[in-house]
Scaffold this motif. Structure first.
Motif, PDB file in Angstrom:
ATOM      1  N   ILE A  56       0.837  -1.208   0.000  1.00  0.00           N
ATOM      2  CA  ILE A  56       0.000   0.000   0.000  1.00  0.00           C
ATOM      3  C   ILE A  56       0.865   1.248   0.000  1.00  0.00           C
ATOM      4  N   ALA A  57       1.907   1.268   0.824  1.00  0.00           N
ATOM      5  CA  ALA A  57       2.780   2.438   0.893  1.00  0.00           C
ATOM      6  C   ALA A  57       3.502   2.671  -0.429  1.00  0.00           C
ATOM      7  N   THR A  58       3.928   1.588  -1.071  1.00  0.00           N
ATOM      8  CA  THR A  58       4.607   1.722  -2.368  1.00  0.00           C
ATOM      9  C   THR A  58       3.648   2.277  -3.415  1.00  0.00           C
ATOM     10  N   TRP A  59       2.422   1.782  -3.398  1.00  0.00           N
ATOM     11  CA  TRP A  59       1.425   2.283  -4.351  1.00  0.00           C
ATOM     12  C   TRP A  59       1.118   3.765  -4.113  1.00  0.00           C
ATOM     13  N   ARG A  60       0.998   4.147  -2.873  1.00  0.00           N
ATOM     14  CA  ARG A  60       0.710   5.553  -2.547  1.00  0.00           C
ATOM     15  C   ARG A  60       1.887   6.466  -2.895  1.00  0.00           C
ATOM     16  N   ALA A  61       3.095   5.898  -2.909  1.00  0.00           N
ATOM     17  CA  ALA A  61       4.282   6.707  -3.206  1.00  0.00           C
ATOM     18  C   ALA A  61       4.627   6.738  -4.688  1.00  0.00           C
ATOM     19  N   ARG A  62       3.833   6.074  -5.521  1.00  0.00           N
ATOM     20  CA  ARG A  62       4.144   5.995  -6.957  1.00  0.00           C
ATOM     21  C   ARG A  62       4.261   7.393  -7.545  1.00  0.00           C
ATOM     22  N   ILE A  72      -1.229   5.109   8.363  1.00  0.00           N
ATOM     23  CA  ILE A  72      -2.413   5.457   7.578  1.00  0.00           C
ATOM     24  C   ILE A  72      -3.692   5.269   8.403  1.00  0.00           C
TER      25      ILE A  72
END
Length: 596
Positions: free
Chosen positions: A365-371, A417
């Motif tokens: 989730i964090a990686t997706w939000r940081a894209r 989050i």
């Protein structure tokens, strides 16, 4: 700006500015609590694992004048001794603490204090590595939550740092924490140096973390393939890995590790590290602009190392222990921690895998939000490393401590989050109950709570009886009466040998160390074969006493595998004219016999 606004802002600034000293303060507080909570165990020298006992014996040998590069344990299988595949690196802090305390409290108490304190030293490094990683990935002020998760939720990890857990696993976990900190470091050269040094130190200690070291190197290479600006990270990593491994081999490799063995940092793996470092350094210096060319060169380098390894060291393509098929079948293949997590009962597996699963979800989730942001370039390597650590559980359960440790950044990101959303909700019920529930869920604490009430895989009464009976045998009150007898070689179970030589002045025949497979098989054959066979094997090893612990796990194996064998007959109270019972104190869990 009023005071109520200034104070929170000042607190946030202090958490960011003084994170390192505050992390060390938290480590000191945790250490003091552990020492207080485990003080009784420390005073009874409760080295619960065979490796912890053997580590203390190695340190004693060093302090008593045994050679720096001589790691044979001469109290096992005398007179030639038992070859131990470790290095002196982990011996140093234990020996240093003993020398520090000895003038004030004497040798015995100095050993107890050293064994209690030494495992807490690498915990400081592990906490610093996790705090640094979370500061970069989540928020500069999220590191306290990560430390709470580490101490409260990583039960398998923290066991490796408990007082008296003096074996090398805590130090290797500390290096793993530094590795993930190096992977998340935005400064390429510094991050590469941290990963390289941590990998070299871990390999010098032992090969348990070799897969993680290889994965860290692969991730650094992949980052360079994707972005040629990562060349400084890769070249510095290559130099520190190769140079650090060379230095570690020169300073700590024992005489027995200077041959082509596969289970330690011998010339086999030193050659691999030097070759890998040389290839990565050259690729980083060439650093072509085309991504496809960088990928092709990386694949070619990896293939060259793999093919060269297979051609030059074919003996290491199998299991690194290089034991006989019989010993593998009767012993190594049955080690519980070496089995995949799905081969364990649900009651055992569930608390171990919960946090790694949460960490992977949080990291995704964090990686997706940081894209699309620079932070994504930091999250992706950590996510890959975390997923790899979780997948290692499908190979061996002993990967649990590492998987839990590496899950902390992902779990912290998920909590960062969820928890603010709960705390900021307009409903009081959500702010209070929701926050507590979210914390228990995201931290993985619910697994340990739930497992107590699930009627799945309940421990049987028989298991409790066996555990209680065998648990008393390695204690000092049980073994200390043996010190009233003159020093001699005692024939006993493989798993009891290291403890016997640690708390008594006697020698033993074997311990659970694969380089000495012949002695281990001798013990198995002696207990499982005929009485005459036992007597002949005991005589060959110079054993004059027989010590057994009824209902110890190893003893139940001999009875189950060899009905009618020597130990099975002995357990059924059969007597032998050449075996004389030796009296022990009343209620002793042990049985002692003199071998004529």
């Amino acid at each position: 700006m009023n005071d109520t606004t200034r104070k929170p802002a000042s607190l946030i600034g202090d958490l960011d500015r003084y994170w390192l000293r505050l992390t060390l303060f938290a480590w000191a507080a945790v250490s003091i609590w552990y020492l207080y909570d485990r003080w009784g165990y420390i005073q009874w020298l409760s080295l619960g694992d065979t490796d912890d006992n053997m580590r203390l014996m190695q340190v004693r040998g060093l302090l008593q004048g045994q050679g720096w590069y001589d790691l044979r344990q001469y109290h096992l299988n005398p007179p030639q001794g038992f070859d131990i595949h470790w290095s002196r690196l982990v011996d140093l802090p234990i020996a240093g603490l003993i020398l520090l305390f000895k003038p004030f409290v004497g040798t015995a108490e100095a050993e107890r204090l050293a064994c209690g304190i030494a495992p807490l030293l690498p915990l400081s490094i592990a906490m610093i590595g996790i705090a640094a990683t979370v500061r970069r990935l989540v928020s500069p002020i999220a590191w306290p939550l990560a430390l709470v998760f580490l101490v409260a939720s990583c039960t398998a990890t923290l066991l490796m740092f408990y007082p008296d857990r003096i074996d090398h696993h805590g130090w290797q976990l500390a290096m793993l924490s530094l590795t993930v900190a190096g992977l998340s470091d935005p400064k390429g050269a510094r991050g590469g140096a941290i990963v390289g040094v941590a990998s070299a130190v871990s390999l010098t200690i032992g090969l348990e973390m070799l897969p993680y070291c290889a994965m860290a190197g692969a991730i650094i290479a992949l980052r360079w393939v994707w972005d040629r600006a990562e060349a400084p990270r890769m070249t510095v990593y290559a130099l520190t890995l190769a140079g650090g491994s060379t230095l570690g081999f020169a300073l700590f490799a024992s005489y027995a590790d200077r041959v082509l063995r596969c289970d330690a940092l011998t010339p086999v793996w030193l050659s691999v590290m030097i070759a890998a470092g040389a290839f990565l350094f050259l690729l980083g210096r060439i650093n072509p602009e085309q991504r496809w060319l960088r990928l092709a060169l990386a694949i070619a380098a990896g293939a060259a190392i793999a093919i060269g390894f297979a051609l030059v060291f074919p003996q290491c393509l199998g299991r690194p222990e290089q034991v006989s098929p019989e010993l593998a079948r009767n012993w190594l293949d049955n080690v519980r921690e070496a089995k995949p997590i799905y081969r364990h009962p649900f009651r055992t597996a569930f608390p171990i895998v919960t946090l790694p699963v949460i960490g992977i979800i949080g990291a995704c989730i964090a990686t997706w939000r940081a894209r699309g942001t620079p932070r994504a370039n930091i999250w992706i390597p950590v996510l890959l490393f975390l997923v790899f650590a979780g997948a290692m559980l499908l190979w061996q359960t002993r990967a649990g401590p590492a998987a839990q440790l590496l899950a902390v950044p992902g779990a912290t990101a998920l909590a960062w989050i969820v928890l603010p959303w709960c705390l900021g909700h307009r409903l009081l019920l959500v702010r209070v109950v929701g926050t507590v529930t979210a914390f228990v869920a995201v931290s993985g604490l619910f697994a340990g709570l739930a497992i107590q009430y699930l009627a799945i895989d309940p421990p049987s009464k028989r298991t409790k009886v066996v555990d209680n009976a065998s648990g008393r045998c390695p204690t000092i009150p049980a073994l200390d009466p043996l010190n009233k007898l003159p020093p001699q070689t005692i024939f006993t179970f493989v798993d009891l040998g290291p403890r016997l030589i640690t708390v008594t002045h006697h020698n033993a025949v074997a311990g659970p160390y694969h380089r000495n497979g012949d002695a281990i098989l001798d013990v198995q054959h002696a207990f499982g074969g005929t009485p005459e066979n036992f007597r002949a094997i005991a005589r060959r090893h110079g054993a004059t006493l027989l010590l057994v612990c009824p209902n110890m796990a190893e003893s139940t194996i001999y009875r189950a595998r060899n009905p009618g064998g020597f130990y099975d007959q002995l357990a059924h109270a059969k007597t032998f004219p050449w075996l004389e019972p030796v009296p022990l104190p009343k209620k002793s869990p042990l049985r002692l016999f003199r071998i004529h």
